[in-house]
Scaffold this motif. Structure first.
Motif, PDB file in Angstrom:
ATOM      1  N   ASP A 136      -2.376   9.408  12.223  1.00 56.94           N
ATOM      2  CA  ASP A 136      -1.701   8.921  11.022  1.00 56.94           C
ATOM      3  C   ASP A 136      -0.849  10.018  10.387  1.00 56.94           C
ATOM      4  O   ASP A 136       0.261   9.763   9.910  1.00 56.94           O
ATOM      5  CB  ASP A 136      -2.728   8.404  10.020  1.00 56.94           C
ATOM      6  N   PHE A 190      -1.478  -5.534   0.470  1.00 61.27           N
ATOM      7  CA  PHE A 190      -0.566  -5.735   1.595  1.00 61.27           C
ATOM      8  C   PHE A 190       0.209  -7.037   1.434  1.00 61.27           C
ATOM      9  O   PHE A 190       1.423  -7.092   1.654  1.00 61.27           O
ATOM     10  CB  PHE A 190      -1.359  -5.744   2.902  1.00 61.27           C
ATOM     11  N   GLY A 195       3.726  -5.601   2.692  1.00 60.19           N
ATOM     12  CA  GLY A 195       3.648  -4.430   3.554  1.00 60.19           C
ATOM     13  C   GLY A 195       4.369  -3.199   3.060  1.00 60.19           C
ATOM     14  O   GLY A 195       4.410  -2.177   3.762  1.00 60.19           O
ATOM     15  N   LYS A 196       4.939  -3.254   1.843  1.00 53.66           N
ATOM     16  CA  LYS A 196       5.686  -2.101   1.330  1.00 53.66           C
ATOM     17  C   LYS A 196       4.776  -1.037   0.720  1.00 53.66           C
ATOM     18  O   LYS A 196       5.078   0.143   0.753  1.00 53.66           O
ATOM     19  CB  LYS A 196       6.711  -2.564   0.286  1.00 53.66           C
ATOM     20  N   GLY A 199       0.045  -0.364   4.636  1.00 50.94           N
ATOM     21  CA  GLY A 199       0.262  -0.881   5.975  1.00 50.94           C
ATOM     22  C   GLY A 199      -0.901  -1.728   6.467  1.00 50.94           C
ATOM     23  O   GLY A 199      -2.010  -1.664   5.936  1.00 50.94           O
TER      24      GLY A 199
END
Length: 280
Positions: A136, A190, A195-196, A199
């Motif tokens: 990540d 989410f 989704g901004k 994630g």
């Protein structure tokens, strides 16, 4: 003696995580090519491929694979192409050592009977969580190829704990609530943000960590710790201009750190909170 042994095992597992993360990413890059290098793909096999330099791809000798010490002895460079090897490698190895040793020192229950099994699967889970942290941080992804095996490890931990609980039904409900809280909050965020803000990988990770900590209180705690850490890291970067409001930062590492804190110290922290504020 046990602490020293687990420290050494943690170092080795950190080294494995470095290799695992790099190979998985290279495999994904090869899979996207129209004409992938089949020989290189074979060399990238996690189970059969030999360790290699990430730059020149030269096969590494045993002397190159000693955790931390090899990196220091070679001055942080490849023995063969002399290109710099990222400081990530010894840092991840040291992280593995620290997590394994700390888990043993501060494990919240006596390591007897079935609790030993839970502890062993926790160490296995830690390997997956370390891999998720590194992936990540480097590529802003939480790949399913790491996530799903980690879910299996957390599920085994939960099953052992539930079966051996004084009230299995209550323990099952507690675990389910941990999953719902851990993943549910991020699922809502989410959906609201499309989704901004967060994630899809973070949603799955939240559920995984809720399963691992096994209690609703633990789930709330690891989310709180993650939020605090994220704020502490982000604000100075925003103030200094090193990061913009629209910048994407990996939240997975903060969640995982929060989950480790909740697993090892959650009961003590929640007890302190109740005694300090609720029973005031």
């Amino acid at each position: 003696m046990v602490t020293a042994f687990l420290t050494l095992v943690g170092l080795c597992m950190g080294s494995f995580v470095n290799a695992l993360v790099w190979r998985l990413h290279e495999q994904s890059m090869q899979a996207r090519k129209k004409n992938p290098d089949k020989d290189y793909q074979k060399r990238l096999s996690i189970s059969k491929g030999a360790s290699m330099c990430p730059h020149c791809k030269h096969k590494l000798s045993a002397a190159d694979l000693i955790p931390v010490l090899s990196w220091l002895a070679l001055g942080g460079k490849c023995r063969y192409c002399h290109k710099p090897i990222s400081v990530q490698y010894p840092l991840v190895e040291l992280m593995g050592a620290a997590l394994f040793a700390a888990s043993y020192i501060w494990w919240p229950a006596d390591l007897r009977s079935y609790e030993i099994g839970i502890f062993v699967w926790w160490l296995i889970l830690l390997v997956g969580l370390m891999a998720l942290i590194v992936y990540d941080l480097r590529w802003l992804l939480l790949p399913n190829r790491i996530m799903y095996p980690a879910v299996v490890a957390a599920l085994v931990m939960a099953i052992i704990s539930i079966i051996n609980a004084g009230s299995p039904l209550k323990a099952l409900l507690s675990t389910v609530l941990g999953i719902v809280i851990g993943g549910g909050i991020f699922y809502i965020l989410f959906q609201i943000s499309k989704g901004k803000w967060i994630g899809g990988g973070d949603v799955k990770l939240g559920g995984l960590l809720g399963l691992a900590v096994g209690t609703p209180g633990g789930a709330v705690l690891f989310i709180f710790v993650a939020a605090v850490l994220g704020t502490v890291v982000s604000l100075p970067m925003l103030a200094s201009g090193k990061m913009k409001r629209t910048s994407v930062i990996p939240f997975g590492p903060f969640l995982i750190i929060g989950a480790v804190v909740a697993k090892l110290f959650g009961a003590d922290i929640l007890h302190w909170y109740q005694q300090t504020f609720i029973n005031f």
